[in-house]
Design a protein around this motif. Structure first.
Motif: not given
Length: 289
Positions: A22-27, A42-49, A51-57, A204-206
């Protein structure tokens, strides 16, 4: 205690690993999208619903084509916020395409990354009816322009702009009723809701490893998605159990009749075989005494 300790250790390791990514990707997001990076997050945090992706993905995929996207948006006089909107459109369209056709998402992501480099050989990965050539991408864009003209939009898309390619694919998928598939499936289908749970768990783990992690919020999202899985599965389980009950009820007479016909044929042989086994065993015992 040992099992509990091992589970906690595994969870901590997973959280630290996810947060390190997460740290690397945010940079990377901050570097590529600048002041608009908060909007993308903001879009990344909602992507689970969505786009079916985690923030990192979500971040990893968005940054893979961000350079080409921001360049094309800037060339057209657009803002970085607009670039983020294009990125989010592309992310949702990738997920919608994969869920509609049952294609591995990574192959769709690879295709989009290729488009950013003027490589159109994987256009057929999208299964939209276009082959993997530049001419076919131009045909897709031409079809998208026709759809836009019907909507009263006359500024034509071109193959020279990556943002235009994203828009063209979006127009075609919307016309084919593909757009929004992932968001619908996240709440209404078993596989879609399970995918959302997996992404929400990673999120959640992040949050667990962050200094100011919103564990409560992430856990609430996870709970909502788990609830969707239960809601989607229970009716199917009930149907399956009912079907099994009907099968047993309907097949019982046939099974009974079959046994009635079979037993008279095989029972003498079985008894004879059993007698032979007992006789042989008895002889062996007597000889050993």
């Amino acid at each position: 205690l040992a099992a509990g300790s091992a589970a906690v250790t595994a969870l901590a390791k997973s959280a630290v690993s996810a947060y390190a990514d997460y740290e690397q990707l945010v940079g990377g997001v901050e570097k590529l999208f600048g002041e608009s990076s908060d909007l993308l997050m903001m879009y990344a945090k909602d992507a689970a619903n969505t786009a079916g992706m985690s923030v990192n993905e979500y971040m990893e995929t968005a940054t893979s084509f961000a350079a080409a996207l921001t360049t094309s948006v800037k060339a057209a006089g657009g803002s970085m916020d607009e670039a983020v909107e294009f990125a989010d459109t592309a992310m949702r369209d990738m997920a919608d395409n994969a869920n509609t056709f049952g294609t591995d998402l990574s192959s769709i992501q690879t295709a989009y990354q290729g488009f950013a480099k003027q490589n159109y050989t994987m256009l057929d990965n999208l299964k939209l009816g276009y082959g993997g050539t530049k001419a076919e991408m131009e045909r897709l864009i031409e079809d998208a322009n026709k759809l836009r003209h019907e909507q009263g939009i006359n500024n034509d898309l071109t193959i020279e702009s990556y943002a235009d390619i994203i828009t063209a694919i979006h127009e075609v998928q919307t016309q084919m009723n593909i757009t929004g598939t992932t968001a619908r499936e996240a709440s209404k289908t078993i596989s879609g809701s399970i995918g959302a749970v997996k992404a929400a768990w990673t999120n959640l783990t992040i949050e667990m490893a962050k200094d100011d992690g919103d564990i409560s919020g992430a856990f609430e999202v996870l709970g909502e998605n788990v609830g969707a899985v239960v809601d989607n599965m229970l009716p199917r389980v009930e149907k399956a159990l009912g079907g099994i009950g009907q099968f047993i009820a309907k097949s019982a007479p046939q099974i009974t009749n079959g046994l009635k016909q079979l037993l008279p044929r095989v029972l003498p042989t079985l008894l004879q075989t059993a007698g032979t086994l007992v006789s042989s065993a008895s002889s062996a015992v007597m000889q050993s005494l």
